[in-house]
Write a protein that holds these residues in place. Sequence first.
Motif, PDB file in Angstrom:
ATOM      1  N   TYR A 199     -17.206 -15.129  45.380  1.00  0.00           N
ATOM      2  CA  TYR A 199     -16.924 -15.605  46.742  1.00  0.00           C
ATOM      3  C   TYR A 199     -18.142 -15.391  47.638  1.00  0.00           C
ATOM      4  O   TYR A 199     -18.573 -16.318  48.344  1.00  0.00           O
ATOM      5  N   GLU A 200     -18.690 -14.188  47.621  1.00  0.00           N
ATOM      6  CA  GLU A 200     -19.850 -13.879  48.471  1.00  0.00           C
ATOM      7  C   GLU A 200     -21.044 -14.745  48.099  1.00  0.00           C
ATOM      8  O   GLU A 200     -21.805 -15.197  48.972  1.00  0.00           O
ATOM      9  N   HIS A 201     -21.218 -14.991  46.807  1.00  0.00           N
ATOM     10  CA  HIS A 201     -22.323 -15.841  46.346  1.00  0.00           C
ATOM     11  C   HIS A 201     -22.143 -17.278  46.833  1.00  0.00           C
ATOM     12  O   HIS A 201     -23.095 -17.909  47.317  1.00  0.00           O
ATOM     13  N   ALA A 202     -20.916 -17.792  46.723  1.00  0.00           N
ATOM     14  CA  ALA A 202     -20.650 -19.164  47.164  1.00  0.00           C
ATOM     15  C   ALA A 202     -20.830 -19.309  48.673  1.00  0.00           C
ATOM     16  O   ALA A 202     -21.353 -20.314  49.156  1.00  0.00           O
ATOM     17  N   VAL A 203     -20.397 -18.312  49.426  1.00  0.00           N
ATOM     18  CA  VAL A 203     -20.574 -18.349  50.878  1.00  0.00           C
ATOM     19  C   VAL A 203     -22.056 -18.322  51.235  1.00  0.00           C
ATOM     20  O   VAL A 203     -22.522 -19.070  52.103  1.00  0.00           O
ATOM     21  N   LEU A 204     -22.823 -17.463  50.551  1.00  0.00           N
ATOM     22  CA  LEU A 204     -24.260 -17.389  50.821  1.00  0.00           C
ATOM     23  C   LEU A 204     -24.933 -18.725  50.546  1.00  0.00           C
ATOM     24  O   LEU A 204     -25.721 -19.222  51.369  1.00  0.00           O
ATOM     25  N   LEU A 205     -24.657 -19.325  49.395  1.00  0.00           N
ATOM     26  CA  LEU A 205     -25.279 -20.609  49.064  1.00  0.00           C
ATOM     27  C   LEU A 205     -24.892 -21.687  50.074  1.00  0.00           C
ATOM     28  O   LEU A 205     -25.712 -22.541  50.437  1.00  0.00           O
ATOM     29  N   SER A 206     -23.643 -21.657  50.535  1.00  0.00           N
ATOM     30  CA  SER A 206     -23.199 -22.635  51.533  1.00  0.00           C
ATOM     31  C   SER A 206     -23.911 -22.417  52.865  1.00  0.00           C
ATOM     32  O   SER A 206     -24.280 -23.384  53.552  1.00  0.00           O
ATOM     33  N   ARG A 207     -24.125 -21.160  53.240  1.00  0.00           N
ATOM     34  CA  ARG A 207     -24.883 -20.866  54.464  1.00  0.00           C
ATOM     35  C   ARG A 207     -26.304 -21.414  54.357  1.00  0.00           C
ATOM     36  O   ARG A 207     -26.813 -22.051  55.298  1.00  0.00           O
ATOM     37  N   LEU A 208     -26.932 -21.168  53.224  1.00  0.00           N
ATOM     38  CA  LEU A 208     -28.314 -21.610  53.045  1.00  0.00           C
ATOM     39  C   LEU A 208     -28.398 -23.132  53.050  1.00  0.00           C
ATOM     40  O   LEU A 208     -29.346 -23.703  53.607  1.00  0.00           O
ATOM     41  N   PRO A 304     -26.960 -15.815  40.395  1.00  0.00           N
ATOM     42  CA  PRO A 304     -25.501 -15.747  40.239  1.00  0.00           C
ATOM     43  C   PRO A 304     -25.040 -14.335  39.947  1.00  0.00           C
ATOM     44  O   PRO A 304     -25.720 -13.589  39.235  1.00  0.00           O
ATOM     45  N   PRO A 305     -23.897 -13.918  40.498  1.00  0.00           N
ATOM     46  CA  PRO A 305     -23.397 -12.560  40.272  1.00  0.00           C
ATOM     47  C   PRO A 305     -22.964 -12.368  38.835  1.00  0.00           C
ATOM     48  O   PRO A 305     -22.406 -13.266  38.200  1.00  0.00           O
ATOM     49  N   THR A 306     -23.240 -11.191  38.279  1.00  0.00           N
ATOM     50  CA  THR A 306     -22.820 -10.854  36.927  1.00  0.00           C
ATOM     51  C   THR A 306     -22.221  -9.459  36.941  1.00  0.00           C
ATOM     52  O   THR A 306     -22.520  -8.640  37.804  1.00  0.00           O
ATOM     53  N   THR A 307     -21.370  -9.189  35.973  1.00  0.00           N
ATOM     54  CA  THR A 307     -20.807  -7.849  35.811  1.00  0.00           C
ATOM     55  C   THR A 307     -20.865  -7.487  34.344  1.00  0.00           C
ATOM     56  O   THR A 307     -20.960  -8.344  33.466  1.00  0.00           O
ATOM     57  N   GLY A 308     -20.781  -6.194  34.060  1.00  0.00           N
ATOM     58  CA  GLY A 308     -20.839  -5.746  32.682  1.00  0.00           C
ATOM     59  C   GLY A 308     -19.699  -6.272  31.842  1.00  0.00           C
ATOM     60  O   GLY A 308     -19.835  -6.464  30.640  1.00  0.00           O
ATOM     61  N   SER A 309     -18.544  -6.509  32.466  1.00  0.00           N
ATOM     62  CA  SER A 309     -17.383  -6.988  31.714  1.00  0.00           C
ATOM     63  C   SER A 309     -17.108  -8.458  31.999  1.00  0.00           C
ATOM     64  O   SER A 309     -15.992  -8.923  31.846  1.00  0.00           O
TER      65      SER A 309
END
Length: 332
Positions: A199-208, A304-309
């Motif tokens: 969500y935070e990544h998508a919002v950031l890209l939309s802002r940019l 893009p956001p990533t997580t260990g799982s």
Amino acid sequence: MTSVTTVTLHLSGQDTIVGLADGDGYRWAEAALTVAGFPQDDDGLHRLSLDDPGKARACLSSLQQAASDLHVKVVTNPHRFLGDIASGVASHLPGTWEATIERFPQKSDQDGLTSWLWNTGPLLTTMTDYRVPCAAILRDGAGTELLLTQRPWDGQYLAGALLPSPDHLNVTAPAPRCVTARTVSGLAAKIAARLLPEYEHAVLLSRLEEAQEDLCWVGNLEPGTGADSDLDAALDRFLMHAPSVIDFLRRPKGPPLSLGQAALLDRVEAGLDAATAGEGTHAMAVWLDDGADLIEMARMAATPPTTGSHTNISAAAVPPTPPPATGVVRRR
């Protein structure tokens, strides 16, 4: 197709039973709850306390009689009330979240919420094709809103993002994916590990993207053209987006800033302070001089956001094929 009018009883925390009215004649179901003595709280929910077992049994007996008189069916749901699940999830998420319940006595009520879903996956399918008597909205107080509901065919919980207010952002980035789980802790973990970062990544890209479009528009203006009101509106959008972009670039876990990058952020922050102080000319100059560099710097950092799982979560989020919806035609 006329739906059966029902009162559905759910066990809830603090030893209470919640009664939800549902169906085309839901007002008769509401009347049955009222006649039976189910108190109504400030949120409009009918809650019966179990502190006094004798009184509770009498109230439930009265509900059966009132429902029979009003041609309302009383059913029990084996799952805990969704409001309890939502409150539990909210308490497990980072930061401070609040949960509110949205009731949908009729199918048309839940349809009104589907246009605000920021996803076309399983959550939209559930909300569009099936009867969902209620859902919960989780809010963090900073504009992030998540929708939580329960799949009617297997009891799993789903959570997905609601669109940010169009007054604050024109979303253009791919939507964050919804997540599913069978438990409060499992759902909260998936929200924190995948849904919120996406969500935070998508919002950031939309802002940019919005900021880039405004700068391109200004750059293509012929001298002497362009209304002042349009320029002011574009500047206002930049001033609205810039603090979040700067916070992202200064995040503790982000890459270290070079001296030039730090100086750039300092200049933009000075422009924001100037705008707050009413010095619009200074803010406009900073926007036009440094806006493009700020956007490019953020784009480079916005991986893009990533997580260990991540792999396990993605696999778990793919739902089983649902059974055919009964009596509901999917909208095209």
